[in-house]
Design a protein around this motif. Structure first.
Motif, PDB file in Angstrom:
ATOM      1  N   HIS A  21      22.535  50.532  14.528  1.00  0.00           N
ATOM      2  CA  HIS A  21      23.439  49.447  14.893  1.00  0.00           C
ATOM      3  C   HIS A  21      22.778  48.135  14.515  1.00  0.00           C
ATOM      4  O   HIS A  21      21.577  47.972  14.684  1.00  0.00           O
ATOM      5  CB  HIS A  21      23.719  49.466  16.403  1.00  0.00           C
ATOM      6  CG  HIS A  21      24.491  48.263  16.865  1.00  0.00           C
ATOM      7  ND1 HIS A  21      23.872  47.180  17.449  1.00  0.00           N
ATOM      8  CD2 HIS A  21      25.809  47.976  16.818  1.00  0.00           C
ATOM      9  CE1 HIS A  21      24.791  46.279  17.749  1.00  0.00           C
ATOM     10  NE2 HIS A  21      25.968  46.742  17.370  1.00  0.00           N
ATOM     11  N   SER A  76      28.701  38.992  13.464  1.00  0.00           N
ATOM     12  CA  SER A  76      29.169  40.298  13.001  1.00  0.00           C
ATOM     13  C   SER A  76      28.358  41.416  13.642  1.00  0.00           C
ATOM     14  O   SER A  76      27.284  41.182  14.175  1.00  0.00           O
ATOM     15  CB  SER A  76      29.074  40.408  11.478  1.00  0.00           C
ATOM     16  OG  SER A  76      27.726  40.442  11.070  1.00  0.00           O
ATOM     17  N   GLN A  77      28.904  42.624  13.565  1.00  0.00           N
ATOM     18  CA  GLN A  77      28.201  43.822  14.009  1.00  0.00           C
ATOM     19  C   GLN A  77      28.586  44.976  13.100  1.00  0.00           C
ATOM     20  O   GLN A  77      29.675  44.993  12.521  1.00  0.00           O
ATOM     21  CB  GLN A  77      28.549  44.183  15.459  1.00  0.00           C
ATOM     22  CG  GLN A  77      27.956  43.239  16.476  1.00  0.00           C
ATOM     23  CD  GLN A  77      28.068  43.767  17.891  1.00  0.00           C
ATOM     24  OE1 GLN A  77      27.974  44.957  18.140  1.00  0.00           O
ATOM     25  NE2 GLN A  77      28.275  42.855  18.817  1.00  0.00           N
ATOM     26  N   CYS A  78      27.669  45.942  13.004  1.00  0.00           N
ATOM     27  CA  CYS A  78      27.976  47.127  12.208  1.00  0.00           C
ATOM     28  C   CYS A  78      27.265  48.342  12.787  1.00  0.00           C
ATOM     29  O   CYS A  78      26.312  48.227  13.547  1.00  0.00           O
ATOM     30  CB  CYS A  78      27.574  46.929  10.747  1.00  0.00           C
ATOM     31  SG  CYS A  78      25.808  46.763  10.487  1.00  0.00           S
ATOM     32  N   TYR A  79      27.776  49.492  12.446  1.00  0.00           N
ATOM     33  CA  TYR A  79      27.177  50.787  12.770  1.00  0.00           C
ATOM     34  C   TYR A  79      27.171  51.624  11.506  1.00  0.00           C
ATOM     35  O   TYR A  79      28.113  51.585  10.708  1.00  0.00           O
ATOM     36  CB  TYR A  79      28.014  51.556  13.805  1.00  0.00           C
ATOM     37  CG  TYR A  79      27.615  51.340  15.224  1.00  0.00           C
ATOM     38  CD1 TYR A  79      26.500  51.983  15.769  1.00  0.00           C
ATOM     39  CD2 TYR A  79      28.362  50.508  16.042  1.00  0.00           C
ATOM     40  CE1 TYR A  79      26.152  51.798  17.092  1.00  0.00           C
ATOM     41  CE2 TYR A  79      28.009  50.307  17.370  1.00  0.00           C
ATOM     42  CZ  TYR A  79      26.907  50.957  17.885  1.00  0.00           C
ATOM     43  OH  TYR A  79      26.547  50.766  19.189  1.00  0.00           O
ATOM     44  N   PHE A 117      30.377  54.172   8.089  1.00  0.00           N
ATOM     45  CA  PHE A 117      29.922  52.790   8.203  1.00  0.00           C
ATOM     46  C   PHE A 117      31.096  51.970   8.685  1.00  0.00           C
ATOM     47  O   PHE A 117      32.191  52.065   8.142  1.00  0.00           O
ATOM     48  CB  PHE A 117      29.430  52.272   6.842  1.00  0.00           C
ATOM     49  CG  PHE A 117      29.019  50.830   6.873  1.00  0.00           C
ATOM     50  CD1 PHE A 117      27.862  50.438   7.531  1.00  0.00           C
ATOM     51  CD2 PHE A 117      29.778  49.865   6.237  1.00  0.00           C
ATOM     52  CE1 PHE A 117      27.464  49.111   7.555  1.00  0.00           C
ATOM     53  CE2 PHE A 117      29.399  48.535   6.251  1.00  0.00           C
ATOM     54  CZ  PHE A 117      28.245  48.154   6.915  1.00  0.00           C
ATOM     55  N   ILE A 118      30.878  51.198   9.728  1.00  0.00           N
ATOM     56  CA  ILE A 118      31.928  50.349  10.281  1.00  0.00           C
ATOM     57  C   ILE A 118      31.325  48.972  10.512  1.00  0.00           C
ATOM     58  O   ILE A 118      30.198  48.855  10.985  1.00  0.00           O
ATOM     59  CB  ILE A 118      32.526  50.962  11.577  1.00  0.00           C
ATOM     60  CG1 ILE A 118      33.698  50.151  12.096  1.00  0.00           C
ATOM     61  CG2 ILE A 118      31.465  51.157  12.631  1.00  0.00           C
ATOM     62  CD1 ILE A 118      34.462  50.822  13.241  1.00  0.00           C
ATOM     63  N   ILE A 119      32.070  47.947  10.142  1.00  0.00           N
ATOM     64  CA  ILE A 119      31.575  46.573  10.266  1.00  0.00           C
ATOM     65  C   ILE A 119      32.727  45.672  10.702  1.00  0.00           C
ATOM     66  O   ILE A 119      33.891  45.934  10.375  1.00  0.00           O
ATOM     67  CB  ILE A 119      30.961  46.095   8.930  1.00  0.00           C
ATOM     68  CG1 ILE A 119      30.279  44.733   9.108  1.00  0.00           C
ATOM     69  CG2 ILE A 119      31.976  46.094   7.809  1.00  0.00           C
ATOM     70  CD1 ILE A 119      29.386  44.344   7.938  1.00  0.00           C
ATOM     71  N   THR A 120      32.385  44.651  11.466  1.00  0.00           N
ATOM     72  CA  THR A 120      33.385  43.683  11.892  1.00  0.00           C
ATOM     73  C   THR A 120      32.793  42.282  11.788  1.00  0.00           C
ATOM     74  O   THR A 120      31.576  42.108  11.881  1.00  0.00           O
ATOM     75  CB  THR A 120      33.865  43.947  13.336  1.00  0.00           C
ATOM     76  OG1 THR A 120      34.849  42.971  13.688  1.00  0.00           O
ATOM     77  CG2 THR A 120      32.720  43.895  14.331  1.00  0.00           C
ATOM     78  N   MET A 139      33.496  49.601  18.809  1.00  0.00           N
ATOM     79  CA  MET A 139      33.169  50.264  17.539  1.00  0.00           C
ATOM     80  C   MET A 139      32.748  51.714  17.778  1.00  0.00           C
ATOM     81  O   MET A 139      33.190  52.621  17.072  1.00  0.00           O
ATOM     82  CB  MET A 139      32.076  49.489  16.819  1.00  0.00           C
ATOM     83  CG  MET A 139      32.519  48.109  16.371  1.00  0.00           C
ATOM     84  SD  MET A 139      31.149  47.117  15.753  1.00  0.00           S
ATOM     85  CE  MET A 139      31.031  47.739  14.091  1.00  0.00           C
TER      86      MET A 139
END
Length: 148
Positions: free
Chosen positions: A99, A105-108, A120-123, A134
């Motif tokens: 993470h 922003s953040q992502c996993y 992969f997920i990002i915002t 997420m």
């Protein structure tokens, strides 16, 4: 991965997604350059992240070393090279999670070898509940995958 960088050119910086912190509609400024490198400053493209996921799913010595447990907390959780390692998951088997997040922003990223799957997920929004939302979205996807 030609489009994964810490420092962007002026032209590349113009394409960087804007981000907001919590429910604030005011755009958050980018992170300042930190002396220790990537932390909060790594920028990439989706095609480069797909390349990274594919690499993490390969069976080679480099990947095996990067997934090696360095610190074991209990039989279900340990840490490797920047990876949280979840073991003994009845549905997903052993999988690897990272993470990242800054005020804009953040992502996993998940690597699930049992299914030869990476996610992969990002915002471009970062708030108190962002990581949980997420995780919930990814868990819903994983639940559907593991039912079949």
């Amino acid at each position: 991965m030609q489009h994964t960088k810490i420092s962007l050119s002026n032209q590349e910086a113009q394409r960087l997604a804007v981000g907001c912190h919590s429910d604030n509609s005011v755009i958050t400024s980018p992170m300042p350059q930190l002396p220790w490198g990537a932390s909060g400053n790594m920028k990439s493209t989706i095609p480069d992240m797909v390349k990274y996921i594919k690499f993490q799913l390969e069976n080679n010595k480099i990947v095996a070393e990067s997934h090696r447990t360095i610190v074991k907390f209990d039989k279900e959780f340990s840490i490797g090279y920047f990876w949280n390692i979840a073991t003994e998951d009845k549905k997903l088997g052993t999988f690897y999670i990272h993470h990242g997040g800054v005020p804009r922003s953040q992502c996993y990223i998940y690597i699930v070898p049992k299914y030869n799957l990476g996610a992969f997920i990002i915002t471009n929004q970062s708030g108190t509940d962002t990581a949980k939302v997420m995780e919930d979205a990814l868990n819903e996807i994983f639940e559907k995958i593991t039912i079949n």
